[in-house]
Write an enzyme that holds these catalytic residues in place. Structure first.
Site, PDB file in Angstrom:
ATOM      1  N   ASN A 215       0.857  -1.195   0.000  1.00 13.96           N
ATOM      2  CA  ASN A 215       0.000   0.000   0.000  1.00 13.96           C
ATOM      3  C   ASN A 215       0.891   1.242   0.000  1.00 13.96           C
ATOM      4  OD1 ASN A 215       0.507   0.860   2.864  1.00 13.96           O
ATOM      5  ND2 ASN A 215      -0.349  -1.181   3.247  1.00 13.96           N
ATOM      6  N   ASP A 284      -4.427  -6.474   5.307  1.00 12.76           N
ATOM      7  CA  ASP A 284      -5.415  -7.313   5.988  1.00 12.76           C
ATOM      8  C   ASP A 284      -5.380  -8.752   5.498  1.00 12.76           C
ATOM      9  OD1 ASP A 284      -6.522  -5.433   7.757  1.00 12.76           O
ATOM     10  OD2 ASP A 284      -7.566  -4.474   6.086  1.00 12.76           O
ATOM     11  N   LYS A 294       8.345 -17.365 -10.504  1.00  8.91           N
ATOM     12  CA  LYS A 294       7.657 -16.231 -11.139  1.00  8.91           C
ATOM     13  C   LYS A 294       6.499 -16.758 -12.005  1.00  8.91           C
ATOM     14  CE  LYS A 294       8.249 -12.311 -14.108  1.00  8.91           C
ATOM     15  NZ  LYS A 294       9.021 -11.697 -15.166  1.00  8.91           N
ATOM     16  N   ASP A 313      -4.285  -9.672  13.246  1.00  6.84           N
ATOM     17  CA  ASP A 313      -4.400  -8.262  13.627  1.00  6.84           C
ATOM     18  C   ASP A 313      -3.415  -8.034  14.785  1.00  6.84           C
ATOM     19  OD1 ASP A 313      -5.152  -5.799  14.879  1.00  6.84           O
ATOM     20  OD2 ASP A 313      -7.008  -5.880  13.726  1.00  6.84           O
ATOM     21  N   ILE A 314      -2.329  -7.359  14.475  1.00  6.45           N
ATOM     22  CA  ILE A 314      -1.225  -7.231  15.442  1.00  6.45           C
ATOM     23  C   ILE A 314      -1.672  -6.423  16.663  1.00  6.45           C
ATOM     24  CG2 ILE A 314       1.167  -6.458  15.746  1.00  6.45           C
ATOM     25  CD1 ILE A 314       1.383  -6.643  12.608  1.00  6.45           C
ATOM     26  N   PHE A 330      -3.660   3.401  15.076  1.00  7.86           N
ATOM     27  CA  PHE A 330      -3.826   4.449  14.075  1.00  7.86           C
ATOM     28  C   PHE A 330      -4.895   3.987  13.101  1.00  7.86           C
ATOM     29  CE2 PHE A 330      -1.042   8.144  13.720  1.00  7.86           C
ATOM     30  CZ  PHE A 330      -0.321   7.992  14.894  1.00  7.86           C
ATOM     31  N   LYS A 348     -10.935  -2.987  18.730  1.00  3.22           N
ATOM     32  CA  LYS A 348      -9.554  -3.460  18.952  1.00  3.22           C
ATOM     33  C   LYS A 348      -9.175  -3.409  20.426  1.00  3.22           C
ATOM     34  CE  LYS A 348      -8.079  -2.763  14.296  1.00  3.22           C
ATOM     35  NZ  LYS A 348      -7.016  -3.240  13.433  1.00  3.22           N
TER      36      LYS A 348
HETATM   37  O1  C5P Z   1      -6.235  -1.448   9.050  1.00  4.80           O
HETATM   38  P1  C5P Z   1      -6.937  -0.886  10.275  1.00  4.80           P
HETATM   39  O2  C5P Z   1      -7.716   0.348   9.977  1.00  4.80           O
HETATM   40  O3  C5P Z   1      -7.703  -1.939  11.018  1.00  4.80           O
HETATM   41  O4  C5P Z   1      -5.747  -0.409  11.234  1.00  4.80           O
HETATM   42  C1  C5P Z   1      -6.010   0.142  12.494  1.00  4.80           C
HETATM   43  C2  C5P Z   1      -4.871  -0.168  13.419  1.00  4.80           C
HETATM   44  O5  C5P Z   1      -4.694  -1.570  13.530  1.00  4.80           O
HETATM   45  C3  C5P Z   1      -3.524   0.411  13.054  1.00  4.80           C
HETATM   46  O6  C5P Z   1      -2.920   0.823  14.259  1.00  4.80           O
HETATM   47  C4  C5P Z   1      -2.771  -0.774  12.453  1.00  4.80           C
HETATM   48  O7  C5P Z   1      -1.380  -0.677  12.658  1.00  4.80           O
HETATM   49  C5  C5P Z   1      -3.360  -1.941  13.232  1.00  4.80           C
HETATM   50  N1  C5P Z   1      -3.418  -3.201  12.460  1.00  4.80           N
HETATM   51  C6  C5P Z   1      -2.683  -4.283  12.888  1.00  4.80           C
HETATM   52  N2  C5P Z   1      -2.750  -5.468  12.219  1.00  4.80           N
HETATM   53  C7  C5P Z   1      -3.539  -5.606  11.136  1.00  4.80           C
HETATM   54  C8  C5P Z   1      -4.296  -4.515  10.683  1.00  4.80           C
HETATM   55  C9  C5P Z   1      -4.212  -3.317  11.365  1.00  4.80           C
HETATM   56  O8  C5P Z   1      -1.948  -4.155  13.878  1.00  4.80           O
HETATM   57  N3  C5P Z   1      -3.583  -6.762  10.517  1.00  4.80           N
END
Ligand code: C5P
Length: 407
Positions: A215, A284, A294, A313-314, A330, A348
């Site tokens: 991205n 995501d 390739k 989702d970290i 963020f 979250k």
């Molecule tokens: O993509 P999204 O809007 O859900 O991101 C919101 C927050 O979640 C951000 O702080 C991003 O770093 C975190 N995030 C994450 N792991 C993901 C998607 C988003 O930690 N797979």
């Protein structure tokens, strides 16, 4: 994006003292960085320094007359050794030669610069520059230890190739690093003793060995936050996706490519940290099975199709830990930020979520954000990301629970 945050040293007055050494050439650039950041710079040079760079150059760059002699009659009361540092917020000696460090450590005052240092009523910062043998010499090490014990800030030295052709410790920090160390010195230590972990930049999810999905995140906001946290006195661990940015001074950086790698790196590092900020724009989804070869375009084969699986989702995973650090998320939304920001914060399960207002933040140097927390939403004015990062770190510091002190 240049390192210097516009105006970050506005109102600061520095006496910049040059002593004799080849690293004097770096001080031209350092002076430019300091004045660009808004500081006023009064240059004072020893006789030996004038052999390496001229007072004319230093006057042109600092925009002020340069002083080299304690007998200079330009100061009305004939006391340049007192007057020149009277308004100073700090004296910075760069480069600081072996001889000058020795004279400082012994309280000698036999030229204008050493007399200014003895007569000062402000912090003293020294930036050593010398050959590796000179640096390692027990006499130099004794002098440096004495200066530290006397409250003098010693910045560097660096390690690497030297003007004499040898390699080792003793090189002066590069001008940018010296600037960063000086700027950091002036920041209030709102995060002293805290450990801060953050993610920044995009992730890259491979389709095959040469192609992938990513991205437009530049990493600028995350890197600016890492820098601001370091300046605030935190120990900073930055986990970065693929970005083209220099590591902020004093920050420990780990590079990753994929969301899964970013997740694993965060989970390895999170145990003993006080604050986690998820700034990265994490993908995501990833392709179920990336092709090991390739993918070829062939006339007789159909176009490739991909199946996706969800990435971890970290942020949510960190927030779910039994003893989570203070978690900050963020969110970049393309519309209805007020609605999505608070919803995302609750989903979250983080105490603070910072929403970017509008889609126009990726890659830009400035940003406009809203803070979402249980007590409501607060909009901050649009600002340069480097300056905004300082504001956000101060906002985070205010919200840290005392318990994180004993984690
Ligand atoms: O993509 P999204 O809007 O859900 O991101 C919101 C927050 O979640 C951000 O702080 C991003 O770093 C975190 N995030 C994450 N792991 C993901 C998607 C988003 O930690 N797979």
């Amino acid at each position: 994006m240049a390192t210097v945050a516009p105006g970050e040293l506005a109102g600061k007055h520095l006496v910049l003292g040059l002593t004799g050494g080849i690293a004097c050439y770096k001080i031209a650039e350092l002076t430019r960085l300091l004045t660009k950041a808004g500081a006023t710079v009064q240059v004072v040079m020893t006789d030996a320094a004038t052999q390496f760079i001229t007072p004319v150059t230093m006057q042109a760059l600092s925009g002020r007359p340069v002083y080299t002699s304690q007998w200079d009659a330009r100061i009305a009361n004939n006391m340049p050794h007192i007057d020149l540092s009277r308004e100073a917020d700090a004296i910075v000696i760069a480069p600081a030669s072996t001889d000058f460090l020795a004279r400082l450590a012994h309280g000698m005052a036999d030229d204008l610069l050493s007399t200014l240092c003895i007569a000062r009523d402000c912090p003293l910062l020294v930036v050593p520059a010398m050959n590796r043998q000179m640096w390692q010499n027990p006499a130099t090490q004794r002098n440096v230890a004495q200066l530290r014990a006397d409250g003098v800030e010693v910045l560097g030295p660096d390690s690497g190739p030297q003007a004499c052709g040898e390699v080792g410790d003793g090189r002066m920090l590069e001008p940018e690093a010296t600037y960063e160390a000086i700027a950091s010195f002036f920041h209030p230590k709102l995060l002293a003793g805290r450990r801060l972990l953050l993610t920044a930049g995009p992730t890259f999810e491979p389709l095959d060995p040469v192609r992938g999905i990513t991205n437009r995140s530049s990493g600028k906001m995350g890197f600016s936050l890492a820098r601001a946290a370091q300046q605030a006195g935190a120990e900073v661990h930055l986990i970065a996706g693929p970005v083209a940015l220099d590591t902020p001074w004093g920050v420990y950086r780990e590079d990753v490519q994929t969301a899964q790698q970013m997740h694993d790196a965060v989970m390895r590092a999170v145990a003993d940290c006080d604050v986690f900020i998820g700034v990265a724009a994490v993908a995501d989804w990833r392709v179920d099975h990336a092709s090991p070869q390739k993918i070829k375009k062939t006339a007789d084969k159909p176009m490739p199709t991909f199946t996706f699986v969800e990435n971890p989702d970290i942020l949510a995973a960190v927030a779910k830990l039994a003893h989570p650090p203070f978690c900050v998320g963020f969110a970049a939304e393309s519309g209805d930020l007020e609605l999505h920001g608070e919803e995302k914060r609750v989903r979250k399960n983080v105490p603070l979520l910072i929403g970017n207002l509008g889609p126009l933040t990726f890659g830009l140097d400035d940003n406009e954000v809203v803070l979402f927390e249980a007590s409501g939403a607060t909009k901050l004015p649009r600002a340069d990301k480097r300056a905004l990062a300082g504001t956000l770190i101060a906002e985070i510091a205010k919200r840290l629970p005392d318990t994180s002190l004993i984690r």
